[in-house]
Design a protein around this motif. Structure first.
Motif, PDB file in Angstrom:
ATOM      1  N   GLY A   1     -18.138  -1.199   7.210  1.00 10.21           N
ATOM      2  CA  GLY A   1     -18.209   0.081   6.513  1.00 10.21           C
ATOM      3  C   GLY A   1     -17.474   1.207   7.225  1.00 10.21           C
ATOM      4  O   GLY A   1     -17.871   2.363   7.100  1.00 10.21           O
ATOM      5  N   GLN A   2     -16.384   0.904   8.048  1.00  7.17           N
ATOM      6  CA  GLN A   2     -15.660   1.970   8.722  1.00  7.17           C
ATOM      7  C   GLN A   2     -14.757   2.733   7.746  1.00  7.17           C
ATOM      8  O   GLN A   2     -14.349   2.188   6.726  1.00  7.17           O
ATOM      9  N   ALA A   3     -14.432   4.023   8.128  1.00 11.81           N
ATOM     10  CA  ALA A   3     -13.544   4.860   7.310  1.00 11.81           C
ATOM     11  C   ALA A   3     -12.104   4.666   7.760  1.00 11.81           C
ATOM     12  O   ALA A   3     -11.835   4.340   8.927  1.00 11.81           O
ATOM     13  N   PHE A   4     -11.144   4.880   6.876  1.00 17.60           N
ATOM     14  CA  PHE A   4      -9.708   4.713   7.152  1.00 17.60           C
ATOM     15  C   PHE A   4      -9.045   6.092   7.174  1.00 17.60           C
ATOM     16  O   PHE A   4      -9.393   6.966   6.385  1.00 17.60           O
ATOM     17  N   SER A   5      -8.026   6.253   8.083  1.00 15.89           N
ATOM     18  CA  SER A   5      -7.183   7.462   8.098  1.00 15.89           C
ATOM     19  C   SER A   5      -5.752   7.015   8.395  1.00 15.89           C
ATOM     20  O   SER A   5      -5.539   6.169   9.271  1.00 15.89           O
ATOM     21  N   VAL A   6      -4.830   7.558   7.686  1.00 16.33           N
ATOM     22  CA  VAL A   6      -3.417   7.169   7.820  1.00 16.33           C
ATOM     23  C   VAL A   6      -2.607   8.433   8.107  1.00 16.33           C
ATOM     24  O   VAL A   6      -2.788   9.446   7.428  1.00 16.33           O
ATOM     25  N   SER A   7      -1.721   8.363   9.125  1.00 11.37           N
ATOM     26  CA  SER A   7      -0.861   9.500   9.465  1.00 11.37           C
ATOM     27  C   SER A   7       0.498   8.956   9.906  1.00 11.37           C
ATOM     28  O   SER A   7       0.611   7.779  10.264  1.00 11.37           O
ATOM     29  N   GLY A   8       1.470   9.790   9.927  1.00 16.15           N
ATOM     30  CA  GLY A   8       2.793   9.353  10.341  1.00 16.15           C
ATOM     31  C   GLY A   8       3.585   8.794   9.178  1.00 16.15           C
ATOM     32  O   GLY A   8       3.241   8.940   8.018  1.00 16.15           O
ATOM     33  N   ASN A   9       4.683   8.112   9.552  1.00 17.67           N
ATOM     34  CA  ASN A   9       5.583   7.567   8.537  1.00 17.67           C
ATOM     35  C   ASN A   9       5.490   6.049   8.434  1.00 17.67           C
ATOM     36  O   ASN A   9       6.481   5.377   8.144  1.00 17.67           O
ATOM     37  N   PHE A  10       4.326   5.503   8.756  1.00 15.45           N
ATOM     38  CA  PHE A  10       4.166   4.043   8.665  1.00 15.45           C
ATOM     39  C   PHE A  10       4.104   3.614   7.211  1.00 15.45           C
ATOM     40  O   PHE A  10       3.435   4.250   6.380  1.00 15.45           O
TER      41      PHE A  10
ATOM     42  N   SER B   1       0.156  -4.697   1.477  1.00 16.82           N
ATOM     43  CA  SER B   1      -0.982  -5.620   1.474  1.00 16.82           C
ATOM     44  C   SER B   1      -0.881  -6.522   0.251  1.00 16.82           C
ATOM     45  O   SER B   1      -0.551  -6.063  -0.848  1.00 16.82           O
ATOM     46  N   THR B   2      -1.189  -7.827   0.465  1.00 21.16           N
ATOM     47  CA  THR B   2      -1.221  -8.774  -0.666  1.00 21.16           C
ATOM     48  C   THR B   2      -2.583  -8.809  -1.327  1.00 21.16           C
ATOM     49  O   THR B   2      -2.702  -9.121  -2.510  1.00 21.16           O
ATOM     50  N   THR B   3      -3.616  -8.498  -0.549  1.00 21.82           N
ATOM     51  CA  THR B   3      -4.970  -8.502  -1.128  1.00 21.82           C
ATOM     52  C   THR B   3      -5.300  -7.182  -1.791  1.00 21.82           C
ATOM     53  O   THR B   3      -6.210  -7.109  -2.606  1.00 21.82           O
ATOM     54  N   CYS B   4      -4.574  -6.117  -1.430  1.00 29.19           N
ATOM     55  CA  CYS B   4      -4.815  -4.801  -2.040  1.00 29.19           C
ATOM     56  C   CYS B   4      -3.458  -4.227  -2.446  1.00 29.19           C
ATOM     57  O   CYS B   4      -2.906  -3.321  -1.793  1.00 29.19           O
ATOM     58  N   PRO B   5      -2.827  -4.759  -3.505  1.00 29.67           N
ATOM     59  CA  PRO B   5      -1.469  -4.334  -3.872  1.00 29.67           C
ATOM     60  C   PRO B   5      -1.378  -2.870  -4.285  1.00 29.67           C
ATOM     61  O   PRO B   5      -0.297  -2.291  -4.304  1.00 29.67           O
ATOM     62  N   ALA B   6      -2.510  -2.238  -4.612  1.00 31.86           N
ATOM     63  CA  ALA B   6      -2.454  -0.840  -5.058  1.00 31.86           C
ATOM     64  C   ALA B   6      -2.003   0.095  -3.949  1.00 31.86           C
ATOM     65  O   ALA B   6      -1.527   1.204  -4.202  1.00 31.86           O
ATOM     66  N   VAL B   7      -2.122  -0.333  -2.679  1.00 29.81           N
ATOM     67  CA  VAL B   7      -1.773   0.543  -1.572  1.00 29.81           C
ATOM     68  C   VAL B   7      -0.273   0.536  -1.274  1.00 29.81           C
ATOM     69  O   VAL B   7       0.222   1.405  -0.539  1.00 29.81           O
TER      70      VAL B   7
ATOM     71  N   ILE C   1      -7.923   4.246  -1.232  1.00 31.88           N
ATOM     72  CA  ILE C   1      -7.612   2.942  -1.841  1.00 31.88           C
ATOM     73  C   ILE C   1      -8.053   1.801  -0.925  1.00 31.88           C
ATOM     74  O   ILE C   1      -8.617   0.798  -1.363  1.00 31.88           O
ATOM     75  N   LEU C   2      -7.820   1.979   0.374  1.00 30.78           N
ATOM     76  CA  LEU C   2      -8.245   0.943   1.317  1.00 30.78           C
ATOM     77  C   LEU C   2      -9.768   0.792   1.346  1.00 30.78           C
ATOM     78  O   LEU C   2     -10.308  -0.333   1.468  1.00 30.78           O
ATOM     79  N   GLU C   3     -10.486   1.917   1.236  1.00 28.18           N
ATOM     80  CA  GLU C   3     -11.952   1.836   1.209  1.00 28.18           C
ATOM     81  C   GLU C   3     -12.438   1.089  -0.032  1.00 28.18           C
ATOM     82  O   GLU C   3     -13.377   0.271   0.027  1.00 28.18           O
ATOM     83  N   ASN C   4     -11.787   1.362  -1.191  1.00 25.59           N
ATOM     84  CA  ASN C   4     -12.174   0.634  -2.413  1.00 25.59           C
ATOM     85  C   ASN C   4     -11.888  -0.858  -2.281  1.00 25.59           C
ATOM     86  O   ASN C   4     -12.685  -1.706  -2.703  1.00 25.59           O
TER      87      ASN C   4
ATOM     88  N   ASP D   1     -11.799  -2.529   0.440  1.00 30.99           N
ATOM     89  CA  ASP D   1     -12.773  -3.088   1.384  1.00 30.99           C
ATOM     90  C   ASP D   1     -14.099  -3.393   0.686  1.00 30.99           C
ATOM     91  O   ASP D   1     -14.720  -4.445   0.914  1.00 30.99           O
ATOM     92  N   ALA D   2     -14.553  -2.470  -0.187  1.00 31.66           N
ATOM     93  CA  ALA D   2     -15.809  -2.700  -0.912  1.00 31.66           C
ATOM     94  C   ALA D   2     -15.684  -3.905  -1.853  1.00 31.66           C
ATOM     95  O   ALA D   2     -16.615  -4.715  -1.993  1.00 31.66           O
ATOM     96  N   ILE D   3     -14.517  -4.020  -2.505  1.00 29.16           N
ATOM     97  CA  ILE D   3     -14.306  -5.156  -3.421  1.00 29.16           C
ATOM     98  C   ILE D   3     -14.324  -6.476  -2.664  1.00 29.16           C
ATOM     99  O   ILE D   3     -14.929  -7.466  -3.105  1.00 29.16           O
ATOM    100  N   GLN D   4     -13.697  -6.509  -1.496  1.00 22.93           N
ATOM    101  CA  GLN D   4     -13.673  -7.732  -0.710  1.00 22.93           C
ATOM    102  C   GLN D   4     -15.076  -8.127  -0.237  1.00 22.93           C
ATOM    103  O   GLN D   4     -15.429  -9.307  -0.222  1.00 22.93           O
TER     104      GLN D   4
END
Length: 411
Positions: free
Chosen positions: A68-77, A81-87, A98-101, A103-106
């Protein structure tokens, strides 16, 4: 020339099925083995469902806490993902949600997969548990099956059979030993009864035969006074009645047991012989004997089966109407049983008096016998002989008077 009056026609035969009603699904009979199987299997199934529920709840709690950890994205990375193509093509500001959703689905997919696999495993274990419970119940109840087989053999008149159960000294072995003791006492009692019947047969017949011979010798004397001659006839009739009573009692005692030695006997032939023996008496009383005797072969004792037919036909002739009486004697096979039916005209018989007719020394509306029609053992002997052959007899009042007697014997 006056026309000969037509014989009265027999009433329509009531429908009657000698077979015992069978359950629609005999394999669903609630035996002890089935009940123990359901009990043990059901308890295992309930325990498995509780265990599965607990495992599912614990797994769900662990997954929610550990992932149940939270995600944060910064920079130009760039994130793919193949399991979460929406990202893949999402703006960086929406990647975290999107990553949190995803994660819940998985996590939900993992729980669903755990549940489905657990249910399949539980189903397989339930089948194994029921099969194991059925086998164990059969093993536990095998001594009872042995007792049951011995009891059936004893019911077939084999009193020499014993269970002789070995194994631990538990309640089932105690039951088997008690049953063996009971069989031992029964065998001694039946042996003593057979010995008594044999002795009584000799002790009772001999003096009666001597009395009959002496009376016949005195009656043959032409110089005997008329009073003495009449007294001799009376005593001879009384002696003959006593002989009939003794023969009936001995036959009743012998026929209460099962028939051990059985031979093929055709009820049609037995009925014809009985009709031939009673024909002269029926002609003297103006009673017409009719009926069709179809072949019906049973396994039994020919002498005792002939006694059944003779007693029924004699009663039908003797207890009849004074004029235009008839007796119908038929034999046939119905539903796997040989059936002898004797119906007759006669006095009206109330339905509540039927059971009394089969009791020894009982007649219609009388407590004791007192007429010249017999000694009151005819139907008692018929019932005992029928039971000894594994059959039964039933009686029904005819509309207008008389009875319909039916004897059903297994083929």
């Amino acid at each position: 020339m006056a026309a000969t009056p037509a014989l009265p026609t027999a009433p329509p035969k009531p429908t009657w099925d000698p077979r015992k009603p069978e359950p629609p699904f005999p394999w669903l009979r609630p035996t002890i083995r089935i009940r123990l199987t359901l009990l043990y299997g059901g308890m295992f199934l309930i325990a498995g469902i509780l265990l599965l529920s607990i495992i599912y709840l614990l797994a769900a709690q662990a997954l929610h806490q550990g992932l149940g950890q939270a995600f944060s994205v910064s920079g130009n990375f760039d994130i793919t993902s193949t399991t979460c193509p929406a990202v893949n093509a999402a703006p960086k500001s929406e990647v975290a949600s999107i990553l949190e959703n995803c994660d819940a689905i998985q996590r939900q997919h993992a729980l669903d997969d755990l549940l489905s696999r657990s249910l399949l495993a539980l189903l397989g274990l339930a089948v194994i548990a029921f099969a194991f419970g059925y086998a164990m119940a059969g093993r536990v109840l095998s001594p009872l099956g042995r007792i049951l087989r011995t009891a059936r053999a004893v019911a077939g008149s084999d009193l020499s059979r014993r269970i002789e159960l070995d194994g631990p000294d538990d309640e089932i072995k105690e039951l088997a030993d008690t049953f063996d003791d009971m069989l031992e006492r029964l065998q001694r009692a039946f042996t003593a009864q057979q010995r008594f019947v044999g002795n009584a047969s000799h002790e009772l017949r001999t003096p009666l035969a001597i009395n009959r011979t002496l009376l016949e010798v005195h009656l043959s004397d032409p110089n005997a006074p008329a009073e003495l001659h009449q007294l001799g006839k009376t005593l001879l009739a009384t002696n003959e009645r006593s002989e009939q009573l003794v023969e009936g009692l001995l036959l009743l005692a012998r026929s209460d047991n099962q028939i051990v030695e059985r031979k093929p006997v055709d009820l049609a032939e037995v009925a014809e012989q009985a009709v031939d023996q009673v024909r002269s008496e029926a002609d003297a009383k103006g009673v017409v004997i009719r009926g069709e005797q179809k072949p019906a072969v049973v396994q039994g004792n020919g002498v005792l089966l002939e006694r059944i037919a003779l007693n029924l036909v004699q009663n039908a002739v003797r207890y009849n109407v004074p004029e235009d009486g008839w007796v119908e004697v038929t034999t046939e096979v119905q539903h796997g049983q040989a059936v002898l039916v004797v119906s007759n005209t006669g006095p009206v018989v109330p339905a509540y008096e039927i059971d009394n007719l089969f009791e020894p020394f009982r007649r219609l509306r009388t407590e004791r016998t007192g007429s010249d029609k017999g000694v009151g053992l005819g139907l008692s002997i018929v019932r005992s002989v029928a039971r000894a052959h594994g059959g039964h007899i039933s009686a029904q009042p005819r509309e207008g008077g008389g009875l319909v007697m039916r004897v059903a014997l297994p083929i």
